[in-house]
Write a protein that holds these residues in place. Sequence first.
Motif, PDB file in Angstrom:
ATOM      1  N   VAL A  86      -6.406  -1.312   6.065  1.00 28.27           N
ATOM      2  CA  VAL A  86      -5.877  -1.945   4.930  1.00 28.27           C
ATOM      3  C   VAL A  86      -7.004  -1.372   3.731  1.00 28.27           C
ATOM      4  CG1 VAL A  86      -5.463  -3.709   3.201  1.00 28.27           C
ATOM      5  CG2 VAL A  86      -4.431  -3.735   5.575  1.00 28.27           C
ATOM      6  N   VAL A  87      -8.104  -1.574   3.927  1.00 30.50           N
ATOM      7  CA  VAL A  87      -9.140  -1.438   2.971  1.00 30.50           C
ATOM      8  C   VAL A  87      -9.163   0.167   2.762  1.00 30.50           C
ATOM      9  CG1 VAL A  87     -11.694  -1.331   2.393  1.00 30.50           C
ATOM     10  CG2 VAL A  87     -10.497  -3.284   3.520  1.00 30.50           C
ATOM     11  N   GLU A  88      -9.245   0.860   4.002  1.00 28.25           N
ATOM     12  CA  GLU A  88      -9.121   2.308   4.029  1.00 28.25           C
ATOM     13  C   GLU A  88      -8.046   2.811   2.895  1.00 28.25           C
ATOM     14  OE1 GLU A  88      -8.929   6.042   7.031  1.00 28.25           O
ATOM     15  OE2 GLU A  88      -9.404   4.131   7.636  1.00 28.25           O
ATOM     16  N   LYS A  89      -6.708   2.199   3.312  1.00 29.61           N
ATOM     17  CA  LYS A  89      -5.759   2.940   2.548  1.00 29.61           C
ATOM     18  C   LYS A  89      -5.675   2.650   1.011  1.00 29.61           C
ATOM     19  CE  LYS A  89      -1.394   4.642   1.883  1.00 29.61           C
ATOM     20  NZ  LYS A  89      -1.269   5.783   1.757  1.00 29.61           N
ATOM     21  N   VAL A  90      -6.223   1.290   0.579  1.00 28.46           N
ATOM     22  CA  VAL A  90      -6.518   1.150  -0.790  1.00 28.46           C
ATOM     23  C   VAL A  90      -7.471   2.214  -1.359  1.00 28.46           C
ATOM     24  CG1 VAL A  90      -7.480  -0.610  -2.386  1.00 28.46           C
ATOM     25  CG2 VAL A  90      -6.093  -1.491  -0.616  1.00 28.46           C
ATOM     26  N   ASN A  91      -8.513   2.214  -0.727  1.00 33.56           N
ATOM     27  CA  ASN A  91      -9.442   3.454  -1.393  1.00 33.56           C
ATOM     28  C   ASN A  91      -8.679   4.898  -1.344  1.00 33.56           C
ATOM     29  OD1 ASN A  91     -12.351   2.638  -1.568  1.00 33.56           O
ATOM     30  ND2 ASN A  91     -11.664   1.419   0.160  1.00 33.56           N
ATOM     31  N   GLU A  92      -7.801   5.194  -0.349  1.00 34.87           N
ATOM     32  CA  GLU A  92      -6.942   6.285  -0.715  1.00 34.87           C
ATOM     33  C   GLU A  92      -6.250   6.454  -1.982  1.00 34.87           C
ATOM     34  OE1 GLU A  92      -5.007   6.899   3.075  1.00 34.87           O
ATOM     35  OE2 GLU A  92      -6.940   7.394   4.276  1.00 34.87           O
ATOM     36  N   ASN A  93      -5.554   5.207  -2.056  1.00 35.58           N
ATOM     37  CA  ASN A  93      -4.518   5.114  -3.142  1.00 35.58           C
ATOM     38  C   ASN A  93      -5.390   5.074  -4.651  1.00 35.58           C
ATOM     39  OD1 ASN A  93      -2.300   4.610  -1.445  1.00 35.58           O
ATOM     40  ND2 ASN A  93      -2.364   2.406  -1.708  1.00 35.58           N
ATOM     41  N   TRP A  94      -6.371   4.390  -4.636  1.00 40.53           N
ATOM     42  CA  TRP A  94      -7.475   4.653  -5.634  1.00 40.53           C
ATOM     43  C   TRP A  94      -7.698   5.930  -6.100  1.00 40.53           C
ATOM     44  CZ3 TRP A  94      -8.624   1.468  -9.536  1.00 40.53           C
ATOM     45  CH2 TRP A  94      -9.577   1.848 -10.241  1.00 40.53           C
ATOM     46  N   LEU A 131       0.823  -1.251   0.019  1.00 44.60           N
ATOM     47  CA  LEU A 131       0.147  -0.062  -0.028  1.00 44.60           C
ATOM     48  C   LEU A 131       0.648   1.294   0.145  1.00 44.60           C
ATOM     49  CD1 LEU A 131      -2.593  -1.122   2.642  1.00 44.60           C
ATOM     50  CD2 LEU A 131      -3.049  -0.846   0.110  1.00 44.60           C
ATOM     51  N   ALA A 132       2.002   1.165   0.841  1.00 46.31           N
ATOM     52  CA  ALA A 132       2.828   2.613   0.724  1.00 46.31           C
ATOM     53  C   ALA A 132       3.578   2.599  -0.644  1.00 46.31           C
ATOM     54  CB  ALA A 132       4.057   2.115   1.900  1.00 46.31           C
ATOM     55  N   ASN A 133       3.747   1.572  -1.381  1.00 50.58           N
ATOM     56  CA  ASN A 133       4.226   1.756  -2.624  1.00 50.58           C
ATOM     57  C   ASN A 133       3.351   1.847  -3.743  1.00 50.58           C
ATOM     58  OD1 ASN A 133       7.277   1.117  -2.709  1.00 50.58           O
ATOM     59  ND2 ASN A 133       6.590   0.087  -1.258  1.00 50.58           N
ATOM     60  N   GLY A 134       2.059   2.113  -3.482  1.00 49.58           N
ATOM     61  CA  GLY A 134       0.954   2.501  -4.686  1.00 49.58           C
ATOM     62  C   GLY A 134      -0.180   1.536  -4.846  1.00 49.58           C
ATOM     63  N   TRP A 135      -0.025   0.475  -3.800  1.00 50.21           N
ATOM     64  CA  TRP A 135      -1.041  -0.767  -4.414  1.00 50.21           C
ATOM     65  C   TRP A 135      -2.646  -0.120  -4.399  1.00 50.21           C
ATOM     66  CZ3 TRP A 135      -1.589  -5.371  -6.725  1.00 50.21           C
ATOM     67  CH2 TRP A 135      -2.607  -5.995  -6.310  1.00 50.21           C
ATOM     68  N   ASP A 136      -3.282  -0.319  -5.333  1.00 55.06           N
ATOM     69  CA  ASP A 136      -4.599   0.539  -5.410  1.00 55.06           C
ATOM     70  C   ASP A 136      -5.809  -0.347  -5.889  1.00 55.06           C
ATOM     71  OD1 ASP A 136      -4.035   0.466  -8.001  1.00 55.06           O
ATOM     72  OD2 ASP A 136      -4.319   2.759  -8.436  1.00 55.06           O
ATOM     73  N   ARG A 137      -5.466  -1.585  -6.035  1.00 53.51           N
ATOM     74  CA  ARG A 137      -6.732  -2.459  -6.722  1.00 53.51           C
ATOM     75  C   ARG A 137      -8.030  -2.533  -5.837  1.00 53.51           C
ATOM     76  NH1 ARG A 137      -5.115  -4.944 -11.431  1.00 53.51           N
ATOM     77  NH2 ARG A 137      -7.151  -5.196 -11.619  1.00 53.51           N
ATOM     78  N   VAL A 138      -8.690  -1.363  -5.864  1.00 55.57           N
ATOM     79  CA  VAL A 138      -9.726  -1.291  -4.370  1.00 55.57           C
ATOM     80  C   VAL A 138     -10.889  -2.553  -4.916  1.00 55.57           C
ATOM     81  CG1 VAL A 138     -10.858   0.351  -6.122  1.00 55.57           C
ATOM     82  CG2 VAL A 138     -11.296   0.187  -3.519  1.00 55.57           C
ATOM     83  N   GLY A 139     -10.995  -2.652  -5.955  1.00 60.08           N
ATOM     84  CA  GLY A 139     -12.238  -3.690  -6.363  1.00 60.08           C
ATOM     85  C   GLY A 139     -11.749  -5.129  -6.101  1.00 60.08           C
ATOM     86  N   HIS A 140     -10.408  -5.278  -6.185  1.00 60.77           N
ATOM     87  CA  HIS A 140     -10.068  -6.666  -5.887  1.00 60.77           C
ATOM     88  C   HIS A 140      -9.589  -7.216  -4.593  1.00 60.77           C
ATOM     89  CE1 HIS A 140      -7.388 -10.158  -6.811  1.00 60.77           C
ATOM     90  NE2 HIS A 140      -6.553  -9.713  -5.969  1.00 60.77           N
ATOM     91  N   ILE A 141      -9.075  -6.326  -3.760  1.00 62.97           N
ATOM     92  CA  ILE A 141      -8.424  -6.882  -2.360  1.00 62.97           C
ATOM     93  C   ILE A 141      -9.614  -7.340  -1.663  1.00 62.97           C
ATOM     94  CG2 ILE A 141      -8.823  -4.518  -1.098  1.00 62.97           C
ATOM     95  CD1 ILE A 141      -6.010  -5.008  -0.293  1.00 62.97           C
TER      96      ILE A 141
END
Length: 555
Positions: A394-402, A366-376
């Motif tokens: 984890v889910v919150e951070k993915v949404n932020e990246n997205w 996530l810190a390196n940009g993982w952003d597959r919000v629909g997948h995780i």
Amino acid sequence: MRQRSELTAKVNQYVARLWFLRTRSFFLVAEIGESEHFMFYNSDFVGNKRMFITGVTVKRLIFISLVATMLIFALPLAAAAQGSYTMETLGERLSSAADDAAAAAICQEFMEKTEDMDLIRQAQSKWQGIDAPSVRAYSRKMAEENPESARHLYLYGRVVDSDVQKVEIGRKVVDLDAKWPYGYRLMLATYVTKLFTNESGSEVTQKLAAMLPEDGPKFAQLAEIDNGQSYALEFLAAYQVYAKEYAGAKETFDKAKALGGDWPTPLDYVGLLAMAGDFETALADLVSFADQMVTQGQLGADEKEDFLNYYYTSSLYAAEAFEEVIRYKKSKTGWESDEGSLYDIGCAYARSGDPEMSFDFLNQALANGWDRVGHISEDPDLEALHSDARWSGVVEKVNENWIAGKPKRKTETLAEKVDEVAPDWSLEDVNGNMISLASLKGKVLVLDFWATWCGPCRMAMPVIDEFVKDGLKEDVKVFSVNVWEQGKSKPAQFMEENNYDMILLYGDEDLARAYGVSGIPYLCVIDKEGKIRYKHTGYSDGLNEKLIWWTEDLL
């Protein structure tokens, strides 16, 4: 997440021959009827570990390869039947049928007028695609009227709903004629497609698992009865892999290879070696195969490493060799900053029962940009983490990246613009009206090629419908083009039941071929001058925003 669509497309040129083409044949005439469809389709890589196949996790990769190749046995073996009843005339008459009722009557006629079992099966499967209840009732009636007929009982078994009942009927067919391969095929195909390729845990798979010991020897018996037939060896190999009899599976692979067919492929051997725990040989063979693809121009030299990462990791996941996944990922230069590798390592730790290390690597991803919000949230490898208090973070951070990655995604999406003349067409809509490409000049068109049995299509259609309902621009038209389906009533009913607002059109094989459709869902966007400007195969995160960006760019 960086895009690897060009590599995926090149790999598809190889894989489509092995999976996609054969699984469409399976849709028509597989032993178990129309209840299961494996449809390969292109998508972005997720980390390096996953190939998207309808309803299938990567753990089942080795079985999917066996199943998809195995199903070639369902293709017609006989060139023609007696008189006017042939595969060709069946297709011709169905294509000119006035409606679904007429098409069903044609199928029944062919089932009654020929002794060619492959043609009978073809007609039955097409009838099932048109009207499953009526073909089931007819087949049951014929079986009841002919209780000593292995053929009629077998044909009824092909269309029953219950997988357990298919096996039971297959056993009775074998009892009636122990030298006739079709009873074995009905029974064993059900095990391969319903037990071997599914997670054990459902009531059905538990029942099939309990029944398998009695039928296990029949896999070898079928290989003896249909000696020299590739499909029988593929059934046997699928059973041996499931039973973890890897040495026996290797011998079966070699026997099939000696027949000179397409199966087994080098990737099948790699998967088998990984299952057997021979990781060093599996990787060496995969490298050799990748080098061969580079030499033959099927793969760019700069794409080789991604290819190796992808398929080796896929094979390891299929083998549940999670420690080897971790070792292999960490052996690659730059893995510490690659979000895909970090994510895969996190998944491997989760599957191996180490949530602490899993969260550690997921957070690094996530810190390196993982952003597959629909997948995780849907990744089965991470299900064990959902009850942990840290999961919501984890889910919150993915949404932020997205959200943060939206400008980059838009730039990348619009950079995929193409310039191709759209093949002409004139297609019938649900009301019987003809709609043509020429009549829509001046409009931006979105065409979605789909089928009711396609899992990824079912995922994409609500997104497309939302795009339509959210205020479609006046100069934009969205069409759902139904292809590779028997009959017109089923797609119309599906659209109506789901209250979809897309315009339903009935396509055909020629149209799909003209548009280069190699998997569905396939979307293309045509500009006001009749040129294809954007293309997309499969379902992936962000389809909704892509639809907006594509159409806005062309208005």
